[in-house]
Write a protein that holds these residues in place. Sequence first.
Motif, PDB file in Angstrom:
ATOM      1  N   ILE A  35       0.865  -1.178   0.000  1.00 15.15           N
ATOM      2  CA  ILE A  35       0.000   0.000   0.000  1.00 15.15           C
ATOM      3  C   ILE A  35       0.902   1.229   0.000  1.00 15.15           C
ATOM      4  O   ILE A  35       1.912   1.261   0.712  1.00 15.15           O
ATOM      5  CB  ILE A  35      -0.933   0.027   1.226  1.00 15.15           C
ATOM      6  CG1 ILE A  35      -2.020  -1.052   1.112  1.00 15.15           C
ATOM      7  CG2 ILE A  35      -1.580   1.407   1.394  1.00 15.15           C
ATOM      8  CD1 ILE A  35      -2.915  -1.149   2.331  1.00 15.15           C
ATOM      9  N   THR A  36       0.540   2.231  -0.787  1.00 15.82           N
ATOM     10  CA  THR A  36       1.309   3.474  -0.852  1.00 15.82           C
ATOM     11  C   THR A  36       0.419   4.647  -0.474  1.00 15.82           C
ATOM     12  O   THR A  36      -0.697   4.781  -0.971  1.00 15.82           O
ATOM     13  CB  THR A  36       1.873   3.698  -2.266  1.00 15.82           C
ATOM     14  OG1 THR A  36       2.755   2.632  -2.595  1.00 15.82           O
ATOM     15  CG2 THR A  36       2.632   5.012  -2.338  1.00 15.82           C
ATOM     16  N   SER A  37       0.919   5.471   0.438  1.00 18.32           N
ATOM     17  CA  SER A  37       0.256   6.723   0.801  1.00 18.32           C
ATOM     18  C   SER A  37       1.099   7.877   0.278  1.00 18.32           C
ATOM     19  O   SER A  37       2.323   7.887   0.443  1.00 18.32           O
ATOM     20  CB  SER A  37       0.111   6.834   2.321  1.00 18.32           C
ATOM     21  OG  SER A  37      -0.230   8.165   2.697  1.00 18.32           O
ATOM     22  N   LYS A  38       0.469   8.846  -0.345  1.00 15.98           N
ATOM     23  CA  LYS A  38       1.187  10.010  -0.848  1.00 15.98           C
ATOM     24  C   LYS A  38       1.253  11.133   0.178  1.00 15.98           C
ATOM     25  O   LYS A  38       1.701  12.239  -0.126  1.00 15.98           O
ATOM     26  CB  LYS A  38       0.527  10.513  -2.134  1.00 15.98           C
ATOM     27  CG  LYS A  38       0.637   9.522  -3.289  1.00 15.98           C
ATOM     28  CD  LYS A  38       0.050  10.086  -4.564  1.00 15.98           C
ATOM     29  CE  LYS A  38       0.207   9.104  -5.720  1.00 15.98           C
ATOM     30  NZ  LYS A  38      -0.364   9.633  -6.992  1.00 15.98           N
ATOM     31  N   GLU A  39       0.849  10.843   1.413  1.00 14.89           N
ATOM     32  CA  GLU A  39       0.863  11.846   2.475  1.00 14.89           C
ATOM     33  C   GLU A  39       2.087  11.633   3.366  1.00 14.89           C
ATOM     34  O   GLU A  39       2.149  10.676   4.130  1.00 14.89           O
ATOM     35  CB  GLU A  39      -0.403  11.747   3.331  1.00 14.89           C
ATOM     36  CG  GLU A  39      -0.483  12.779   4.432  1.00 14.89           C
ATOM     37  CD  GLU A  39      -1.750  12.653   5.268  1.00 14.89           C
ATOM     38  OE1 GLU A  39      -1.942  13.485   6.161  1.00 14.89           O
ATOM     39  OE2 GLU A  39      -2.524  11.709   5.022  1.00 14.89           O
ATOM     40  N   GLU A  51       1.792   9.932  16.180  1.00 14.72           N
ATOM     41  CA  GLU A  51       0.353   9.728  15.979  1.00 14.72           C
ATOM     42  C   GLU A  51      -0.006   9.776  14.496  1.00 14.72           C
ATOM     43  O   GLU A  51      -0.842   9.001  14.027  1.00 14.72           O
ATOM     44  CB  GLU A  51      -0.445  10.774  16.758  1.00 14.72           C
ATOM     45  CG  GLU A  51      -0.380  10.597  18.262  1.00 14.72           C
ATOM     46  CD  GLU A  51      -1.318  11.552  18.986  1.00 14.72           C
ATOM     47  OE1 GLU A  51      -2.063  12.294  18.297  1.00 14.72           O
ATOM     48  OE2 GLU A  51      -1.314  11.544  20.226  1.00 14.72           O
ATOM     49  N   HIS A  52       0.637  10.673  13.754  1.00 14.17           N
ATOM     50  CA  HIS A  52       0.361  10.763  12.329  1.00 14.17           C
ATOM     51  C   HIS A  52       0.833   9.508  11.599  1.00 14.17           C
ATOM     52  O   HIS A  52       0.155   9.007  10.691  1.00 14.17           O
ATOM     53  CB  HIS A  52       1.024  12.013  11.749  1.00 14.17           C
ATOM     54  CG  HIS A  52       0.570  12.345  10.367  1.00 14.17           C
ATOM     55  ND1 HIS A  52       1.385  12.935   9.428  1.00 14.17           N
ATOM     56  CD2 HIS A  52      -0.623  12.159   9.738  1.00 14.17           C
ATOM     57  CE1 HIS A  52       0.725  13.099   8.301  1.00 14.17           C
ATOM     58  NE2 HIS A  52      -0.493  12.636   8.460  1.00 14.17           N
ATOM     59  N   LEU A  53       1.997   8.985  11.983  1.00  7.77           N
ATOM     60  CA  LEU A  53       2.459   7.741  11.378  1.00  7.77           C
ATOM     61  C   LEU A  53       1.519   6.594  11.707  1.00  7.77           C
ATOM     62  O   LEU A  53       1.136   5.815  10.823  1.00  7.77           O
ATOM     63  CB  LEU A  53       3.874   7.411  11.856  1.00  7.77           C
ATOM     64  CG  LEU A  53       4.435   6.063  11.377  1.00  7.77           C
ATOM     65  CD1 LEU A  53       4.482   5.989   9.858  1.00  7.77           C
ATOM     66  CD2 LEU A  53       5.812   5.815  11.965  1.00  7.77           C
ATOM     67  N   LEU A  54       1.112   6.480  12.969  1.00  5.11           N
ATOM     68  CA  LEU A  54       0.208   5.397  13.360  1.00  5.11           C
ATOM     69  C   LEU A  54      -1.145   5.514  12.662  1.00  5.11           C
ATOM     70  O   LEU A  54      -1.762   4.493  12.339  1.00  5.11           O
ATOM     71  CB  LEU A  54       0.017   5.403  14.876  1.00  5.11           C
ATOM     72  CG  LEU A  54       1.196   4.869  15.692  1.00  5.11           C
ATOM     73  CD1 LEU A  54       1.024   5.209  17.165  1.00  5.11           C
ATOM     74  CD2 LEU A  54       1.329   3.357  15.507  1.00  5.11           C
ATOM     75  N   ALA A  55      -1.596   6.743  12.414  1.00  4.29           N
ATOM     76  CA  ALA A  55      -2.884   6.935  11.739  1.00  4.29           C
ATOM     77  C   ALA A  55      -2.852   6.382  10.316  1.00  4.29           C
ATOM     78  O   ALA A  55      -3.910   6.057   9.752  1.00  4.29           O
ATOM     79  CB  ALA A  55      -3.248   8.419  11.711  1.00  4.29           C
ATOM     80  N   ALA A  61      -1.824  -1.655   7.725  1.00  7.36           N
ATOM     81  CA  ALA A  61      -1.517  -3.008   8.176  1.00  7.36           C
ATOM     82  C   ALA A  61      -2.766  -3.869   8.225  1.00  7.36           C
ATOM     83  O   ALA A  61      -2.762  -5.038   7.795  1.00  7.36           O
ATOM     84  CB  ALA A  61      -0.851  -2.956   9.546  1.00  7.36           C
ATOM     85  N   GLN A  62      -3.864  -3.309   8.742  1.00  5.49           N
ATOM     86  CA  GLN A  62      -5.107  -4.081   8.826  1.00  5.49           C
ATOM     87  C   GLN A  62      -5.654  -4.418   7.446  1.00  5.49           C
ATOM     88  O   GLN A  62      -6.152  -5.527   7.211  1.00  5.49           O
ATOM     89  CB  GLN A  62      -6.123  -3.299   9.659  1.00  5.49           C
ATOM     90  CG  GLN A  62      -5.740  -3.233  11.142  1.00  5.49           C
ATOM     91  CD  GLN A  62      -6.406  -2.091  11.893  1.00  5.49           C
ATOM     92  OE1 GLN A  62      -7.087  -1.248  11.300  1.00  5.49           O
ATOM     93  NE2 GLN A  62      -6.207  -2.052  13.198  1.00  5.49           N
TER      94      GLN A  62
END
Length: 342
Positions: A35-39, A51-55, A61-62
Amino acid sequence: MTDRGAPWVLGVDSGGSGVRFALRRAEPGPPAGTITSKEPVRTGPAGIDAEHLLAQLLPAAQELMLRTGADRIAAVAVGAAGMATLGDALRAELPGALADALGVRGLALAADAVTAYAGALGQRAGAVVAAGTGMIALGTDLATWRRADGWGHLLGDSGGGAWIGRAGLDAALRAYDGRPGGSAALLARLEAAFGAPGELPGLLYPRGDRPAVLASFAPEVAACATADPVAAGILREAAGHIAASAAAVCPPSAGDQPQVALTGGLLKLGEPLLAPLRREFARLLPYARGIEAAGDPLDGSLLIATAIAGGGLRLPHDPRMLWIANGVTDRDRVSAKTDQDS
């Protein structure tokens, strides 16, 4: 170990353009899902925002667990830009959060240069140069890490994309002014890319992404290098800086020949840079063997997570470069106390 029994591991690569996540079994092979996030993960006065990384990490992961049918993740390795100096919040918060949410017992937090090293060379002695907008070299004899440069575009990153771009723009402006060391070819490229030379300071200095803007001119330098001696000289000097950083961190040969690999987007400049790089590496590192990088930083994160899950991590532990959680969380301590009291 069979496919059915191998535990699952998660690799995370967090950089300036976003975050990538990959899940696979704890054994060699491609990821079962990515999965890739561009944020990009935020960085503030307290460092990298846990917190931002965990969000982003927990939902990714799920989702990957649902896709693959994984029941639990045994180990996670996170490679992040700025981990060495800005990772205190991650070290404090991630072990407990990942244990509680995903049942993770093994966790590594690594500087992105370490995951680049692991992706390129695996767990061998040698050196890796990561050259893109910036430039950093990392080496190890499997006992300690050695780093050279990576100090950012104002203080270093010598030979990287921003360095090359700035040198090219300097040569263009020298030609515009009529000073020695100028390049008419690079001046023409500047005008095509940015407009009037006199307007360049106003365009560049207020920008928060100055390194990327400078690096955007590096391909123009490479395009001129065949016919323009000034551009060719810039790339020769860049190659010298890159090879010198590699030589500063590469362990001396002690029987086994150390390996050296180059990674990063700067290699896309092609032969105008690669040819002088080969010459400089042969001159400064005659005892080392240059190889192609086996993989990228996300591959390196997966390799580290796999090694943790199997108890086979040979890369040096370091509180700033490669930090390994001790596997004991607050939840574990509460459970142990409950068992003692009952």
